[in-house]
Write an enzyme that holds these catalytic residues in place. Structure first.
Site, mmCIF file in Angstrom:
data_model
loop_
_atom_site.group_PDB
_atom_site.id
_atom_site.type_symbol
_atom_site.label_atom_id
_atom_site.label_comp_id
_atom_site.label_asym_id
_atom_site.label_seq_id
_atom_site.Cartn_x
_atom_site.Cartn_y
_atom_site.Cartn_z
ATOM 1 N N ILE A 102 -16.367 -0.342 -32.739
ATOM 2 C CA ILE A 102 -16.208 -0.463 -34.182
ATOM 3 C C ILE A 102 -15.394 0.705 -34.735
ATOM 4 O O ILE A 102 -15.432 1.801 -34.179
ATOM 5 C CB ILE A 102 -17.597 -0.564 -34.872
ATOM 6 C CG1 ILE A 102 -17.458 -0.816 -36.374
ATOM 7 C CG2 ILE A 102 -18.464 0.620 -34.557
ATOM 8 C CD1 ILE A 102 -18.776 -1.155 -37.073
ATOM 9 N N CYS A 103 -14.666 0.447 -35.806
ATOM 10 C CA CYS A 103 -13.919 1.443 -36.571
ATOM 11 C C CYS A 103 -12.725 1.962 -35.764
ATOM 12 O O CYS A 103 -11.841 1.203 -35.403
ATOM 13 C CB CYS A 103 -14.857 2.564 -37.023
ATOM 14 S SG CYS A 103 -14.175 3.658 -38.283
#
Length: 183
Positions: A102-103
């Site tokens: 994620i991110c």
């Protein structure tokens, strides 16, 4: 029991890492946090200290069904620099085993060439570092064995997607309802 490993490094985004740990544990997964820093005490990107369950060098990954990389800076850079983690991610991918990031952390997978034939998403502005077939701009993308997501604001739908993969739609809906999350 379904085992999930969440990797922690100094500078990790606390919401992205701990939301996944929390929701997957609520769903019934055994979630182990593993430090790649050579120490158990990890300093999050926003000053929240977390104690990892295990050091990378002592952890056992053969029974893990899913590896998860939270983003944050410089946490993502520490993940990217860890040779043992890179080898583990490549091994999981070669065997079609589940990986999630994620991110900024999907760029770790991009640097390893794991997204070349896949659609993926990441934190806005980092898409070129994905080295993927198609960059998407949605909450999360699951393409084959790899799931990617965009950031803190997508941490809950990302975690629910991982629950769907491991436990099915009913369990994901149950967890969403229990935390008063509306999809």
């Amino acid at each position: 029991m379904k085992k999930v490993v969440v990797f922690l490094a100094d500078g990790f985004e606390e919401v992205e890492g701990l939301t996944v740990v929390d929701l997957l544990r609520r769903a019934g997964a055994v979630v182990e946090t593993v430090s790649v820093m050579g120490k158990l005490q990890i300093d999050g990107a926003h000053g929240i200290q977390v104690e990892a369950d295990e050091l990378f060098e002592k952890a056992f990954f053969d029974d893990a069904e899913l590896l998860v990389l939270p983003g944050g800076m410089p946490g993502t850079l520490h993940l990217k620099e860890h040779r043992g983690l890179a080898d583990l991610l490549c091994e999981f991918n070669e065997n079609g085993r589940k990986i999630a990031a994620i991110c900024a952390a999907p760029t770790v997978l991009g640097a390893l060439g794991l997204l070349k034939e896949k659609a993926a998403c990441c934190y806005p502005g980092m898409e070129e570092q994905l080295n993927c077939k198609e960059a998407k701009f949605c909450l999360f993308v699951t393409d084959g064995n790899i799931t990617t997501s965009r950031g803190v604001g997508t941490a809950i739908p990302f975690a629910l997607e991982l629950i769907r993969q491991l436990f099915g739609n009913e369990k994901a809906s149950e967890i969403a309802e229990s935390i008063v999350y509306k999809e």
